[in-house]
Enzyme design. Sequence first.
Site, short mmCIF file in Angstrom:
data_model
loop_
_atom_site.label_atom_id
_atom_site.label_comp_id
_atom_site.label_asym_id
_atom_site.label_seq_id
_atom_site.Cartn_x
_atom_site.Cartn_y
_atom_site.Cartn_z
N CYS A 167 1.83 6.64 -58.88
CA CYS A 167 1.97 5.33 -59.16
C CYS A 167 1.79 4.58 -58.04
O CYS A 167 2.37 4.64 -56.94
CB CYS A 167 3.69 5.18 -59.80
SG CYS A 167 4.07 3.43 -59.74
N CYS B 126 4.97 2.79 -56.68
CA CYS B 126 6.04 3.90 -55.92
C CYS B 126 5.28 4.31 -54.53
O CYS B 126 5.97 4.31 -53.44
CB CYS B 126 6.13 4.87 -56.80
SG CYS B 126 7.14 4.91 -58.23
N ASP C 17 1.56 -10.28 -53.40
CA ASP C 17 0.35 -9.86 -54.16
C ASP C 17 -0.92 -9.85 -53.59
O ASP C 17 -1.29 -10.73 -52.91
CB ASP C 17 0.21 -10.63 -55.46
CG ASP C 17 -0.32 -9.97 -56.55
OD1 ASP C 17 0.26 -9.71 -57.58
OD2 ASP C 17 -1.55 -9.88 -56.54
N ASN D 272 4.76 -8.97 -66.91
CA ASN D 272 3.88 -8.78 -68.12
C ASN D 272 4.24 -7.30 -68.60
O ASN D 272 4.43 -6.37 -67.86
CB ASN D 272 2.34 -8.50 -67.49
CG ASN D 272 2.12 -10.10 -67.19
OD1 ASN D 272 2.22 -10.99 -67.90
ND2 ASN D 272 1.31 -10.11 -66.19
N HIS E 260 4.54 -0.15 -63.56
CA HIS E 260 5.81 0.07 -62.88
C HIS E 260 6.46 -1.42 -62.73
O HIS E 260 5.78 -2.26 -62.23
CB HIS E 260 5.68 0.50 -61.22
CG HIS E 260 6.82 0.66 -60.32
ND1 HIS E 260 7.12 1.73 -59.73
CD2 HIS E 260 7.72 -0.46 -60.08
CE1 HIS E 260 8.28 1.65 -59.04
NE2 HIS E 260 8.52 0.35 -59.22
N HIS F 41 7.63 -4.86 -62.46
CA HIS F 41 7.40 -5.80 -61.47
C HIS F 41 7.63 -7.32 -62.10
O HIS F 41 7.29 -7.46 -63.13
CB HIS F 41 6.21 -5.57 -60.65
CG HIS F 41 5.12 -5.52 -61.58
ND1 HIS F 41 4.39 -4.87 -62.19
CD2 HIS F 41 4.12 -6.50 -61.71
CE1 HIS F 41 3.40 -4.99 -62.94
NE2 HIS F 41 3.16 -6.28 -62.76
#
Length: 112
Positions: A3, A6, A29, A85, A96, A98
């Site tokens: 992931c 992760c 981001d 989303n 994951h 967010h």
Amino acid sequence: MDCLFCSIIKGEIPSTKVFENEWVYAFKDINPMAPVHVLAVPKVHISGADGITADNSSCVAKIFEAIPEIARISGLKNGYRVITNCGPDACQSVPHLHFHILGGTQLPDSLC
Ligand code: 5GP
Ligand code: ZN
């Protein structure tokens, strides 16, 4: 399990950290959609909003408790938008959970 977020939380993939506590990791981001674009994620792996249950939902409260501090650190004095989303129709690209924290300019009107 492989992931991306992760791996970022573990420091295996570099990120620009904005905030961290026992439950929450927040970082810039890589492809910002606004002057400030921070992702706040739970340290536990949850696939997305669909993966939130009574057993793991406390981390969502921890994220929302951290958001005002993340906004303050990021210099967001005039408001911001928080988005998550979920699934293909919403174009979720990283599975994951967010929360996008967007601001630093007048944001366009949105669907919600
Ligand atoms: P989603 O489309 O799933 O709602 O949002 C995923 C976000 O993760 C996107 O805004 C994308 O730019 C960001 N992202 C994808 N890969 C990376 C990365 O390796 N590092 C960082 N900092 N952000 C990433
Ligand atoms: Zn994960």
